[in-house]
Design a protein around this motif. Structure first.
Motif, mmCIF file in Angstrom:
data_model
loop_
_atom_site.group_PDB
_atom_site.id
_atom_site.type_symbol
_atom_site.label_atom_id
_atom_site.label_comp_id
_atom_site.label_asym_id
_atom_site.label_seq_id
_atom_site.Cartn_x
_atom_site.Cartn_y
_atom_site.Cartn_z
ATOM 1 N N HIS A 147 2.085 3.624 1.894
ATOM 2 C CA HIS A 147 1.851 4.623 3.301
ATOM 3 C C HIS A 147 3.423 4.836 3.542
ATOM 4 O O HIS A 147 4.330 4.496 2.186
ATOM 5 C CB HIS A 147 1.315 3.895 4.527
ATOM 6 C CG HIS A 147 -0.082 4.111 4.961
ATOM 7 N ND1 HIS A 147 -0.763 3.436 5.855
ATOM 8 C CD2 HIS A 147 -0.620 5.477 4.558
ATOM 9 C CE1 HIS A 147 -1.687 3.550 5.449
ATOM 10 N NE2 HIS A 147 -1.985 5.181 5.283
ATOM 11 N N ASP A 202 -0.438 -3.961 6.055
ATOM 12 C CA ASP A 202 -1.138 -3.499 7.509
ATOM 13 C C ASP A 202 -2.098 -3.679 7.685
ATOM 14 O O ASP A 202 -3.198 -2.981 7.696
ATOM 15 C CB ASP A 202 -0.863 -1.989 7.665
ATOM 16 C CG ASP A 202 0.500 -1.616 7.568
ATOM 17 O OD1 ASP A 202 2.092 -2.136 7.915
ATOM 18 O OD2 ASP A 202 0.802 -0.178 7.409
ATOM 19 N N HIS A 249 -7.509 -1.333 5.165
ATOM 20 C CA HIS A 249 -6.565 0.005 5.748
ATOM 21 C C HIS A 249 -6.346 1.264 5.351
ATOM 22 O O HIS A 249 -6.538 2.315 5.698
ATOM 23 C CB HIS A 249 -5.889 -0.611 6.283
ATOM 24 C CG HIS A 249 -4.198 -0.172 6.375
ATOM 25 N ND1 HIS A 249 -4.296 0.230 8.002
ATOM 26 C CD2 HIS A 249 -2.976 0.280 5.906
ATOM 27 C CE1 HIS A 249 -2.553 1.651 7.899
ATOM 28 N NE2 HIS A 249 -1.861 1.487 6.846
ATOM 29 N N HIS A 288 6.330 2.345 4.146
ATOM 30 C CA HIS A 288 6.019 0.845 3.062
ATOM 31 C C HIS A 288 6.153 1.386 1.631
ATOM 32 O O HIS A 288 6.772 0.587 0.777
ATOM 33 C CB HIS A 288 4.291 0.528 2.329
ATOM 34 C CG HIS A 288 3.806 0.438 3.751
ATOM 35 N ND1 HIS A 288 4.105 -1.238 4.366
ATOM 36 C CD2 HIS A 288 3.548 1.039 5.933
ATOM 37 C CE1 HIS A 288 3.898 -1.819 5.687
ATOM 38 N NE2 HIS A 288 3.776 -0.494 5.961
ATOM 39 N N HIS A 315 0.747 -1.271 0.399
ATOM 40 C CA HIS A 315 0.092 0.163 -0.069
ATOM 41 C C HIS A 315 0.911 1.197 -0.088
ATOM 42 O O HIS A 315 2.280 1.027 0.570
ATOM 43 C CB HIS A 315 -1.711 0.029 1.499
ATOM 44 C CG HIS A 315 -0.382 0.105 2.365
ATOM 45 N ND1 HIS A 315 0.534 -0.916 3.087
ATOM 46 C CD2 HIS A 315 -0.339 0.814 3.170
ATOM 47 C CE1 HIS A 315 0.459 -0.722 4.256
ATOM 48 N NE2 HIS A 315 -0.034 0.529 4.746
HETATM 49 ZN ZN LIG Z 1 -0.063 1.661 5.984
#
Ligand SMILES: [Zn+2]
Length: 261
Positions: free
Chosen positions: A64, A140, A121, A67, A62
């Protein structure tokens, strides 16, 4: 007699940032090395070098920054390809070469890797399941005894994602992206104080952390027995929470309770 080289992929797990885990998956025969997410480019590059592995691909879960924030540097140093959800590019403006949205089958040497859409998420979160090594890299979405915060999705979507992961075989090793187990454990104990499987899980997890050892990977069988979020359709839990056999409502309530815990 010449020993044929093992073709089983090797997973290297290491601590990154404050509580992330970094993962490199190396397939000896094809010399492919996959980096799952890119929390800390310098550390990941150093780890790959120390193992004499050349990173060939990043697979993001994802968008973020903890990440995908290392995508650009790892790509500029190694020339690797980056695969992941569109949000890596659209939300983080990090480099991304191939868009995945779930349902694809990737290759690790001759082995299949299944991409699962696991939103909740974030809206485009994906997970990677490698049956040959009974392993899932879930970012996550699912944690040991917990799940990710519901930043972008809704309870129906997140519960669907958790059910998708729960359908993986019991012996699946769950490689999540953070060491949150002990704080998740306190919440799980508050929800199901009489869960005997959870008591055994708690002893093991606390002993590991006391020795500064990771609690990851966790096994799907243990999560099914102990992770309250995966148990949102458990009738006893629903009765206790007063959610009237509604799994989505139960999941939403548990998520809210954990946010406020
Ligand atoms: Zn995350």
């Amino acid at each position: 007699m010449i020993d044929s080289p093992s073709t089983a992929p090797i997973v290297c797990m290491f601590e990154c940032l404050s509580d992330n885990y970094g993962y490199l998956i190396h397939h000896p025969a094809s010399k492919q090395t996959i980096c799952i997410d890119s929390p800390d480019a310098d550390l990941i590059l150093a780890k790959a070098k120390s193992l004499n592995w050349k990173i060939t691909q990043i697979w993001n879960t994802h968008w973020h920054p903890d990440h995908a924030g290392g995508n650009a540097k790892i790509q500029s140093e190694t020339g690797c390809d980056i695969w992941g959800p569109q949000e890596v590019k659209s939300r983080l403006t990090a480099p991304l070469d191939t868009v995945l949205s779930g349902g694809e089958t990737l290759k690790l040497g001759e082995l299949d890797v299944f991409v699962l859409a696991t939103p909740g998420h974030t809206l485009q979160h994906i997970s990677y399941y490698i049956p040959a090594i009974s392993s899932a890299f879930v970012g996550d979405t699912l944690f040991a005894l917990g799940c990710g915060r519901m930043f972008e999705g809704n309870p129906t979507m997140f519960w669907d994602s958790l059910q998708k992961l729960r359908a993986l075989p019991d012996n699946t090793k769950i490689y999540c992206a953070h060491e949150y187990t002990l704080s998740n454990l306190k919440f799980a104990e508050s929800v199901e104080p009489n869960n005997e499987d959870l008591k055994a899980y708690a002893r093991t997890a606390r002993a590991l952390r006391q020795q500064d050892k990771p609690t990851i990977p966790t096994l799907m069988s243990a999560e099914k027995a102990c992770n309250p979020f995966l148990r949102s359709d458990d009738s006893l839990l629903q009765t206790q929470l007063g959610t009237k056999s509604d799994s989505v409502e139960t999941f939403a309530l548990l998520r809210k309770m954990k946010d406020d815990f």
